[in-house]
Design an enzyme around this catalytic site. Structure first.
Site, short mmCIF file in Angstrom:
data_model
loop_
_atom_site.label_atom_id
_atom_site.label_comp_id
_atom_site.label_asym_id
_atom_site.label_seq_id
_atom_site.Cartn_x
_atom_site.Cartn_y
_atom_site.Cartn_z
N HIS A 264 -4.73 -16.07 -18.91
CA HIS A 264 -3.54 -15.75 -18.42
C HIS A 264 -3.61 -14.67 -17.46
O HIS A 264 -4.28 -13.58 -17.49
CB HIS A 264 -2.31 -15.35 -19.37
CG HIS A 264 -2.68 -14.10 -20.15
ND1 HIS A 264 -2.04 -12.84 -19.79
CD2 HIS A 264 -3.42 -13.89 -21.38
CE1 HIS A 264 -2.57 -11.80 -20.39
NE2 HIS A 264 -3.10 -12.47 -21.63
N ASP B 165 -9.15 -14.78 -23.14
CA ASP B 165 -7.95 -14.03 -23.11
C ASP B 165 -8.67 -12.57 -23.77
O ASP B 165 -8.81 -12.35 -25.02
CB ASP B 165 -6.86 -14.40 -23.96
CG ASP B 165 -5.63 -13.47 -23.97
OD1 ASP B 165 -5.97 -12.36 -23.39
OD2 ASP B 165 -4.48 -14.00 -24.38
N GLU C 30 2.27 -15.63 -20.24
CA GLU C 30 1.84 -15.81 -21.54
C GLU C 30 2.36 -14.61 -22.38
O GLU C 30 2.55 -14.97 -23.47
CB GLU C 30 0.16 -15.50 -21.24
CG GLU C 30 -0.55 -15.75 -22.85
CD GLU C 30 -0.57 -14.52 -23.47
OE1 GLU C 30 -1.11 -14.43 -24.66
OE2 GLU C 30 -0.23 -13.13 -22.92
N GLU C 31 2.45 -13.44 -21.91
CA GLU C 31 3.03 -12.40 -22.45
C GLU C 31 4.60 -12.37 -23.11
O GLU C 31 4.65 -11.68 -24.15
CB GLU C 31 2.85 -11.10 -21.78
CG GLU C 31 1.77 -10.63 -21.11
CD GLU C 31 0.67 -10.18 -22.41
OE1 GLU C 31 0.96 -10.36 -23.54
OE2 GLU C 31 -0.44 -9.67 -22.04
N ASP D 163 -6.40 -7.13 -20.64
CA ASP D 163 -5.41 -8.16 -21.08
C ASP D 163 -4.68 -8.55 -19.89
O ASP D 163 -3.55 -8.00 -19.74
CB ASP D 163 -4.77 -7.57 -22.30
CG ASP D 163 -3.64 -8.48 -22.58
OD1 ASP D 163 -3.91 -9.77 -22.45
OD2 ASP D 163 -2.75 -8.31 -23.28
N HIS E 299 -1.11 -3.60 -23.43
CA HIS E 299 0.14 -3.43 -23.29
C HIS E 299 0.53 -1.85 -23.01
O HIS E 299 1.59 -1.48 -23.51
CB HIS E 299 0.95 -3.92 -24.77
CG HIS E 299 0.67 -5.55 -24.88
ND1 HIS E 299 1.17 -6.23 -25.77
CD2 HIS E 299 -0.26 -6.33 -24.07
CE1 HIS E 299 0.82 -7.46 -25.74
NE2 HIS E 299 0.02 -7.63 -24.65
#
Length: 682
Positions: free
Chosen positions: A222, A300, A272-273, A238, A376
């Site tokens: 992603h 990922d 994707e998130e 990520d 994140h």
């Protein structure tokens, strides 16, 4: 955002009263232009934490809630997807961790499929591993600086969140980069896949298959990022790392002139998130259009090594047969170490393909609870992986090998190359007498490039090296004493082979092999000789990792080994030999060489071997010889020389460690200490 009502018809369907919901405004998170109502499916275990977070944020309770097959569904606003993503990350360490659906019908279908998975829409392929020339050519092209540069560029965007302007810019950068890599290839196309409700597109590069174009292999990751606390979202791991690993596979395929038999599609998924939205739309399109997707690989997060194994192979929401094939690929080409792990519902884009009945696999950067904890957040930068993309290289190699063995095909370099490489043995010298473990060395050169060098003894393959300088630690005890012929073969990417002239050497293993001394608690050669060898078994491994017996094998048993890691993935000292350089028996003043056979970790530059000697094994006073660094990952011999002092029973110590500082009994979770005792003529 203002207040909105849920549709009364939907509420009455579930037997609840219409309620109001608030859109939560998070700094740094661009809210959708229209705060649409969506449905989500999520693991039932997460239902209560999500509802609690909604209450804490001032939201009204979600409506349309139903639980079936250990999954839950509910209706939410698009602006609330960020909150759900934060709960799934903070509580379950999942990236996304739920699926967003455009309709109630789709959400209901997700719950039903969990109990009865969608059957494959086509017959599964027959897996085979027989395309080594292509695999080795592609893997030999992989270069860490290229992957690092791509991660650096993608993580330089303030955010790649799916509703942000920079989320759109970064997707277009990926498209342009892939187009530039494929320039001049008429069989390669790069397109975007537009999505409903947001501007960020997915990006797809397609290499049309030469003989089976209607069978498709997908490799994806992603392209969006998020910061669940708001603010910048560099997303270096990520999932800039996954996109960078894919980009390096594409670059290698173009440089090597790779033409697959089956069609190969590389995909950068949007959004994707916030519920795997991009990959769901793409997987559903392939299902609706009856595209014969025979295999899907998801990358990922590939660049943070949080576990003692390199790869955590996800077993849930993936295809068991393809997973078995993938591990065979890993082991056959000695790409990395691996162990299985569980990811959870909807944790990444592989789940979108799995839900549509396509075989999918997800090799992950670590075991699931040991992955990069900085994702994140503003801390998800390349610095988290020490500014290096070394770990991600393994996933590029794995992706290339998966592609070449599933899509098959060949490389050509587009050069018409028919020139074989040059190969020559540089050590040992012709007529040399060798014993124990000796290092064989070779030179190899090619007009285009050498893919690998094989070392053969009496025609039997004994070892392979893919990088210069080409070396092989040959354990001569595996053959009988007498004459033996060494040959090396060098291969290039076009399949040309160059064979060296044979070198005949004399193997003479007359050393005594040490036995364990229960009083001194270490291996000992009680008879004076020219060689003392711990052998292949006494020291092999460390602590409870591997077959090492009588651990820790240090004088007096006072220096314990580190207990963390995995045997022959992490550090261990496996063997020690001491031998005189002139072949005469041990005596005071003689020059001897210590040879320590160590197993180095995949990123071996942080591994260090400290060597010591003592004149009196019964009461050792250790003398430091030096610290030595491995030259590659895996098994190898490190050595040093010194002059024997006076003393009838002497000892040497090998202290092999990951990081830290030198010390006769250095602490460390991955440190191995071993001693070897031997008799000397005073």
């Amino acid at each position: 955002m203002g207040l909105k009502k849920f549709a009364p018809a939907a509420l009455l369907l579930w037997g609840v009263t219409p309620v109001m919901a608030h859109a939560q405004v998070v700094p740094g998170i661009e809210q959708p232009a229209v705060d649409r109502e969506l449905w989500i499916s999520i693991g039932a275990e997460a239902l209560e934490p999500v509802q609690s977070e909604f209450r804490a944020a001032g939201f009204e309770p979600p409506v349309g809630v139903q639980v079936q097959n250990d999954l839950a569904m509910m209706k939410v606003h698009e602006s609330q997807l960020h909150t759900i993503s934060r709960v799934m990350h903070d509580k379950y360490n999942r990236c996304a961790g739920f699926l967003a659906h455009e309709s109630e019908q789709e959400a209901r279908a997700a719950l039903t499929k969990a109990g009865s998975p969608t059957p494959p829409i086509h017959t599964q392929v027959t897996y085979s591993i027989d395309n080594a020339g292509t695999v080795n050519a592609l893997m030999s092209e992989m270069a860490e600086p290229n992957i690092r540069a791509t991660i650096g560029t993608l993580s330089s965007y303030t955010t790649r969140y799916y509703t942000s302007a920079t989320g759109l810019e970064s997707a277009n950068w990926i498209k342009t980069t892939w187009q530039n890599l494929a320039a001049g290839r008429s069989d390669v196309s790069v397109t975007t896949f537009a999505h409903s409700g947001y501007n960020q597109p997915s990006v797809i590069l397609t290499i049309t298959g030469t003989s089976l174009p209607n069978e498709v292999v997908v490799l994806g990751g992603h392209l969006d990022s998020t910061n669940t606390s708001g603010g910048a979202a560099p997303g270096a791991d990520d999932d800039a790392s996954g996109i960078a690993s894919l980009t390096e596979i594409i670059r290698s395929a173009m440089v090597k002139g790779y033409r697959p038999a089956r069609t190969v599609k590389f995909m950068g998924y949007a959004a994707e998130e916030v519920g795997l939205r991009g990959s769901q739309a793409i997987a559903q399109w392939h299902k609706t259009n009856q595209v014969n997707v025979v295999g899907v690989l998801q990358l990922d997060m590939t660049n943070y090594r949080g576990s003692s194994v390199d790869i955590g192979l996800v077993t849930d929401n993936t295809n068991a047969a393809q997973n078995s094939f993938l591990t065979s690929v890993i082991d056959t080409y000695q790409i990395a170490t691996w162990a299985t792990t569980v990811c959870g519902y909807g944790c990444s884009d592989h789940a979108s393909w799995h839900a549509q009945g396509f075989p999918a696999s997800m090799p992950f950067e670590a075991l699931m609870n040991q992955h990069n904890s900085a994702i994140h957040s503003t801390g998800d930068t390349l610095a988290r992986s020490a500014g290096s993309a070394t770990h991600a290289v393994k996933f590029s190699k794995l992706g290339a090998a998966f592609m070449a063995e599933l899509a098959k095909g060949t490389v050509s370099d587009d050069t018409g190359d028919t020139t074989p490489p040059m190969a020559a043995i540089t050590a040992p010298a012709p007529g040399a007498t060798v014993s124990g473990t000796t290092t064989a060395m070779a030179n190899a050169a090619d007009n285009v490039g050498v893919s690998r060098v094989d070392f053969l003894v009496d025609g039997a393959l004994k070892g392979t090296d893919n990088t210069s300088p080409y070396t092989f630690a040959w354990d001569t005890t595996s053959v009988g004493n007498g004459s033996h012929v060494l040959v090396v073969k060098a291969y290039d990417a076009s399949g040309n082979v160059g064979t060296s002239a044979g070198v005949t050497v004399n193997v003479s293993n007359t050393s005594t092999t040490a036995t364990y001394d229960p009083t001194l608690k270490a291996p000992k050669c009680a008879t004076v000789n020219s060689v003392c060898d711990s052998g292949l078994s006494l020291l092999n491994g460390r602590a409870n990792l591997g077959p090492e017996v009588n651990k820790p094998n240090t004088i007096g048993g006072t220096c314990a080994d580190g207990t963390q890691g995995v045997y022959h993935s992490d550090e261990s000292n496996d063997r020690i030999r001491v031998l005189t350089t002139d072949g005469t028996p041990f005596a005071a003043g003689k020059t001897v060489r210590i040879e320590a056979t160590v197993w180095a970790y995949s990123t071996y530059t942080s591994d260090k071997l400290d060597l010591y000697y003592a004149a009196n094994a019964n009461a050792p006073s250790w003398v430091f010889l030096g610290t030595y660094t491995p030259t590659k990952a895996g098994s190898q011999v490190l050595s040093a020389t010194y002059a024997l002092p006076a003393g009838g029973l002497q000892a040497v110590r090998a202290n092999f460690r990951y990081g830290g500082t030198a010390g006769t009994c250095a602490a460390g979770s991955y440190t191995d200490h071993d001693d070897l005792i031997f008799a000397v003529t005073p």
